[in-house]
Design a protein around this motif. Structure first.
Motif, PDB file in Angstrom:
ATOM      1  N   VAL A  62      83.049  -2.350-123.536  1.00 45.75           N
ATOM      2  CA  VAL A  62      83.366  -1.887-124.724  1.00 45.75           C
ATOM      3  C   VAL A  62      83.227  -2.818-125.857  1.00 45.75           C
ATOM      4  CG1 VAL A  62      85.112  -0.568-125.914  1.00 45.75           C
ATOM      5  CG2 VAL A  62      84.719   0.037-123.685  1.00 45.75           C
ATOM      6  N   ALA A  63      83.920  -3.979-125.619  1.00 40.75           N
ATOM      7  CA  ALA A  63      84.054  -5.087-126.568  1.00 40.75           C
ATOM      8  C   ALA A  63      82.472  -5.522-127.033  1.00 40.75           C
ATOM      9  CB  ALA A  63      84.970  -6.204-125.787  1.00 40.75           C
ATOM     10  N   GLY A  65      79.818  -4.012-126.947  1.00 36.91           N
ATOM     11  CA  GLY A  65      78.973  -2.859-127.867  1.00 36.91           C
ATOM     12  C   GLY A  65      79.649  -2.929-129.123  1.00 36.91           C
ATOM     13  N   ILE A  66      81.133  -2.944-129.248  1.00 33.08           N
ATOM     14  CA  ILE A  66      81.761  -2.685-130.548  1.00 33.08           C
ATOM     15  C   ILE A  66      81.474  -4.101-131.428  1.00 33.08           C
ATOM     16  CG2 ILE A  66      84.055  -3.064-131.736  1.00 33.08           C
ATOM     17  CD1 ILE A  66      85.117  -0.942-129.541  1.00 33.08           C
ATOM     18  N   PHE A  69      78.075  -3.790-133.113  1.00 36.66           N
ATOM     19  CA  PHE A  69      77.938  -2.995-134.112  1.00 36.66           C
ATOM     20  C   PHE A  69      78.835  -3.947-135.246  1.00 36.66           C
ATOM     21  CE2 PHE A  69      80.822  -0.210-136.690  1.00 36.66           C
ATOM     22  CZ  PHE A  69      79.679   0.398-137.349  1.00 36.66           C
ATOM     23  N   ILE A  70      79.718  -4.471-135.117  1.00 35.70           N
ATOM     24  CA  ILE A  70      80.669  -5.346-136.093  1.00 35.70           C
ATOM     25  C   ILE A  70      79.972  -6.169-136.895  1.00 35.70           C
ATOM     26  CG2 ILE A  70      82.721  -6.600-136.275  1.00 35.70           C
ATOM     27  CD1 ILE A  70      84.140  -4.929-134.274  1.00 35.70           C
TER      28      ILE A  70
END
Length: 274
Positions: A62-63, A65-66, A69-70
Motif C-alpha cells: 500500500v505504501a 502504491g500511495i 501517486f504522491i
C-alpha cells in the motif's frame, strides 16, 4: 533539453522510490518465510512474528502504491507551481518539455511499481514445487501450440497484449494529466489555489461522467454496439474485440489530448505563482 529534465527528474524521484522497492522486496521475503513455516509453528513467538511479517508486507504494498501517486503530484506541484516554478519558467525549455518530463517519469514509476508489486507477490508465493509444475504446464502449452499450428492464437494473443499495454500506458498518462490540469486550473486563481484544484478535479470528473453517459446512449443498439457483442455476422468475434480495444485506445488519446491542452493552456496563459 528534455533529456536533461528527465535525468534530473529520475535522480530526484529515485532517491525515494528505489529504497521503497527494496523494502517491499525485503518484506516479501519475510512474508514468504512466515507462510512457509512461522504461521504453522507451535511457538507463539514465531506465529506472532509471521503474522507481523504478513502485515508489514501488506503495508509495504500500500505504501509503495500511495507514494508513487504522491510523488507524481508533488513533483508537478513543487517543481512548477511553487517557488521552483520561477526558476523553471526561466529555463530555456518549453512548457511541453516540462510536462512531458513529468509524464514520462511518472509513467515509468507507475509501471515499475506494478512490476515490483508483482515480483514481491511472486516471492511471497514462491514454492520450488509449484514453480516446477508451472514450468511443465508452460512447456505443454507451447508444445500444443506448435503441434496443432495455432499460430493465429499466438498472433491474436500478442496483439491483445500490445493493445492492453498501450491502454495501460495511456491510462497512466491520462491519470497524470487529469491531476496536472486540475492543479494548473486551480493555480490560475489568486486565492484558495488548493481548493480550486480539488474543485477542478471533481468538476472534470462530473463532466466525464456526463459525456460518458451520452456516448453510451448514442452507441446503444448501434452497429458498433452489435459488433462488440458479437451480433454482427460480417465480422468475427476476435476482430470485433480488436476493434473494441482500438476504440478504447482512441478514446484514451482524446481524453489525454483534452487534459494536455488544459494543462498547457493554463500554465502558459494563466499561471499565478504569487
Amino acid at each position: 533539453m528534455l533529456r536533461k529534465l528527465l535525468k534530473h527528474e529520475f535522480r530526484a524521484t529515485a532517491r525515494i522510490m528505489l529504497p521503497l522497492f527494496g523494502l517491499l522486496v525485503l518484506a516479501s521475503v519475510g512474508a514468504n518465510l512466515s507462510i512457509r513455516g512461522m504461521l504453522d509453528s507451535d511457538s507463539t513467538f514465531l506465529s506472532t512474528l509471521g503474522t507481523i511479517l504478513i502485515m508489514l508486507f501488506t503495508v509495504a504494498i500500500v505504501a509503495v502504491g500511495i507514494m508513487a501517486f504522491i510523488l507524481m503530484i508533488n513533483r508537478f506541484y513543487k517543481n512548477l507551481l511553487q517557488d521552483e516554478g520561477y526558476v523553471m519558467m526561466t529555463l530555456p525549455v518549453s512548457i511541453h518539455q516540462q510536462i512531458w518530463s513529468k509524464l514520462i517519469v511518472s509513467t515509468v514509476w507507475f509501471a515499475a511499481t506494478v512490476l515490483v508489486i508483482i515480483l514481491a507477490c511472486c516471492i511471497t508465493a514462491f514454492d520450488i514445487r509449484f514453480m516446477g509444475e508451472l514450468w511443465r504446464e508452460m512447456k505443454n502449452i507451447v508444445h500444443a501450440v506448435i503441434q496443432y499450428n495455432h499460430m493465429d492464437v499466438v498472433a491474436n494473443g500478442a496483439a491483445f497484449a500490445l493493445e492492453a499495454l498501450i491502454l495501460c500506458i495511456l491510462g497512466s498518462v491520462s491519470f497524470c494529466l487529469r491531476a496536472y490540469s486540475a492543479m494548473a486550473i486551480g493555480f490560475s486563481r489568486p486565492n484558495h489555489k488548493g481548493l480550486f484544484s480539488v474543485a477542478a478535479y471533481i468538476g472534470t470528473g462530473v463532466v466525464l461522467q456526463i459525456l460518458g453517459g451520452i456516448v453510451i446512449s448514442l452507441l446503444n443498439d448501434s452497429w458498433f454496439h452489435r459488433l462488440l457483442l458479437g451480433w454482427e455476422p460480417n465480422v468475427s468475434v476476435v476482430a470485433g474485440m480488436h476493434l473494441g480495444m482500438w476504440f478504447l485506445i482512441v478514446l484514451e488519446l482524446i481524453y489525454c489530448a483534452v487534459f494536455y491542452f488544459l494543462t498547457v493552456y493554463f500554465l502558459q496563459k494563466h499561471l499565478n505563482l504569487e
